[in-house]
Design a protein around this motif. Structure first.
Motif, short mmCIF file in Angstrom:
data_model
loop_
_atom_site.label_atom_id
_atom_site.label_comp_id
_atom_site.label_asym_id
_atom_site.label_seq_id
_atom_site.Cartn_x
_atom_site.Cartn_y
_atom_site.Cartn_z
N UNK A 1 -21.56 -54.93 -42.56
CA UNK A 1 -20.79 -53.86 -41.91
C UNK A 1 -19.39 -53.76 -42.50
N UNK A 2 -18.73 -54.91 -42.66
CA UNK A 2 -17.36 -54.94 -43.15
C UNK A 2 -17.26 -54.43 -44.59
N UNK A 3 -18.12 -54.93 -45.47
CA UNK A 3 -18.02 -54.56 -46.88
C UNK A 3 -18.39 -53.11 -47.13
N UNK B 1 -19.11 -54.58 -52.85
CA UNK B 1 -18.03 -53.59 -52.78
C UNK B 1 -17.37 -53.37 -54.14
N UNK B 2 -17.91 -53.98 -55.15
CA UNK B 2 -17.57 -53.68 -56.54
C UNK B 2 -18.89 -53.51 -57.27
N UNK B 3 -18.84 -52.95 -58.47
CA UNK B 3 -20.09 -52.69 -59.17
C UNK B 3 -20.86 -53.98 -59.44
N UNK B 4 -20.11 -55.07 -59.70
CA UNK B 4 -20.77 -56.31 -60.06
C UNK B 4 -20.16 -57.52 -59.36
N UNK B 5 -21.01 -58.52 -59.16
CA UNK B 5 -20.59 -59.87 -58.83
C UNK B 5 -20.99 -60.75 -60.01
N UNK B 6 -20.15 -61.73 -60.32
CA UNK B 6 -20.39 -62.60 -61.47
C UNK B 6 -20.61 -64.03 -61.00
N UNK B 7 -21.52 -64.72 -61.65
CA UNK B 7 -21.80 -66.11 -61.30
C UNK B 7 -20.82 -67.01 -62.05
N UNK B 8 -19.87 -67.56 -61.30
CA UNK B 8 -18.76 -68.33 -61.86
C UNK B 8 -18.69 -69.68 -61.18
N UNK B 9 -18.78 -70.76 -61.95
CA UNK B 9 -18.73 -72.12 -61.41
C UNK B 9 -19.73 -72.33 -60.27
N UNK B 10 -20.88 -71.65 -60.38
CA UNK B 10 -21.95 -71.86 -59.41
C UNK B 10 -21.91 -70.98 -58.19
N UNK C 1 -7.59 -52.12 -47.41
CA UNK C 1 -8.53 -51.88 -46.33
C UNK C 1 -7.80 -51.94 -45.00
N UNK C 2 -8.31 -51.17 -44.07
CA UNK C 2 -7.65 -50.98 -42.78
C UNK C 2 -7.64 -52.29 -41.99
N UNK C 3 -6.50 -52.60 -41.39
CA UNK C 3 -6.37 -53.85 -40.63
C UNK C 3 -7.37 -53.93 -39.48
#
Length: 342
Positions: A187-189, A47-56, A301-303
């Motif tokens: 589905x959620x994301x 749901x964002x352009x990137x995910x980053x690998x942080x602390x594993x 985001x909608x509840x």
């Protein structure tokens, strides 16, 4: 199974260091954090352009900044309760149950109970979102919170603040069959992603998930971190499975209360307190509350998106037999020898 090659990702990232972090990701990031993030391996996000690998583990840019701030500044109290979860594994339900159990003497089950007018995520705030999700220079004052303080998190156990790990605070952890967790996450994301990002196709999302690329994943690593710690320190961590909680809610509500040091008395059981908490926190009850049907929460985001089906085995309506067999085999390999299975 195809594995994410961290070396390749790092090399790829090095070649892209000159690129700017996208607008929604750099919002409220410190310059120091922007620089740091550019040094991390990254992959396409959900749901964002990137995910980053942080602390594993994989997470978003803003989450990284919040987690670093949390690790540096959060001071746990021995009476704290941490509700830790894999996303989309019963987080909202466990937060509601924990709040109702711990606060049953403060708030009787009545028409004025806080869970009837507030979303569970407001009553049990996320450490990496609500508590430390603002600008890094803004540290929340938590000293006036009523004890026991309840917080939620998706952060893997090794990356929790040392004060949590070293104190007598208690952690309740819940996970779910990864087949259902994947489908629910997908589905959620897709529902809460920004409009300028295309919808993530099921097949592409599944491939990413099998490689471990999902927020706070790989899922198996997150599970095993809490599982192994719960075996080593059973008075510190209560490990729950969503399926077990659904199967025998009465037993597990009493189990949670005992673990948290506030077991139900025989008088409470006889007078229906346990049953009242179960009904108050039920999916059917919470889904129909106005506070959980309208308005937005967190990052807009909608509840209502928090309450979908709460069913076990809904994955059969989305995954092909081949996909299910692949993910099942991955989980069997990753969890082999641990004593944890689904």
């Amino acid at each position: 199974m195809a594995q994410t090659n961290v070396t390749q990702l790092t090399e790829k990232n090095e070649s892209e260091k000159g690129e700017e972090i996208t607008i929604e990701e750099e919002d409220k990031l410190s310059e120091e954090c922007k620089e740091f993030i550019l040094s991390l391996p990254r992959e396409k996000g959900w749901r964002t352009r990137y995910l980053y690998l942080f602390q594993g583990f994989w997470c978003q840019a803003r989450e990284i900044q919040a987690i670093i701030t949390f690790q540096k500044h959060f001071q746990a109290k021995d009476s704290d309760v941490i509700v830790a979860t894999i996303p989309k594994s019963g987080t909202t339900w466990l937060k509601a149950l924990s709040f109702a159990i711990v606060n049953r003497h403060r708030f009787a089950i009545s028409i004025s109970h806080p869970l009837l007018t507030s979303n569970p995520h407001e009553l049990v705030p996320f450490l990496e979102y609500t508590v430390y999700g603002n600008a890094p220079s803004q540290f929340p004052n938590l000293s006036n919170m009523t004890e026991p303080r309840l917080f939620g998190t998706h952060i893997p156990f090794p990356s929790l603040s040392n004060s949590i790990k070293e104190s007598n605070s208690r952690i309740i952890y819940i996970c779910r069959n990864p087949l259902d967790t994947f489908v629910s996450s997908w589905i959620f994301l897709n529902k809460i992603k920004p409009e300028y990002l295309p919808e993530l196709a099921l097949e592409e999302a599944f491939d990413m998930y099998c490689k471990g690329i999902i927020g706070f994943g790989p899922t198996w690593n997150q599970m095993l971190g809490y599982w192994k710690e719960s075996i080593a320190r059973p008075s510190k961590i209560l490990f729950l499975k969503y399926e077990d909680l659904k199967k025998d809610i009465n037993f597990n509500v009493k189990r949670i209360a005992k673990f948290l040091g506030c077991p139900f008395t025989q008088e409470e059981e006889n007078s229906g307190v346990v049953k009242s908490i179960m009904e108050l926190c039920s999916f059917e009850k919470m889904k129909e509350l106005e506070v959980n049907k309208s308005g937005t929460f967190g990052r807009n985001f909608h509840r209502g998106y928090l309450f979908r089906k709460a069913e076990i085995g809904d994955w059969v309506n989305y995954l092909s037999p081949k996909m299910a067999a692949k993910l099942s085999q991955i989980m069997e390999e990753k969890l082999r020898g641990s004593g944890l299975s689904f």
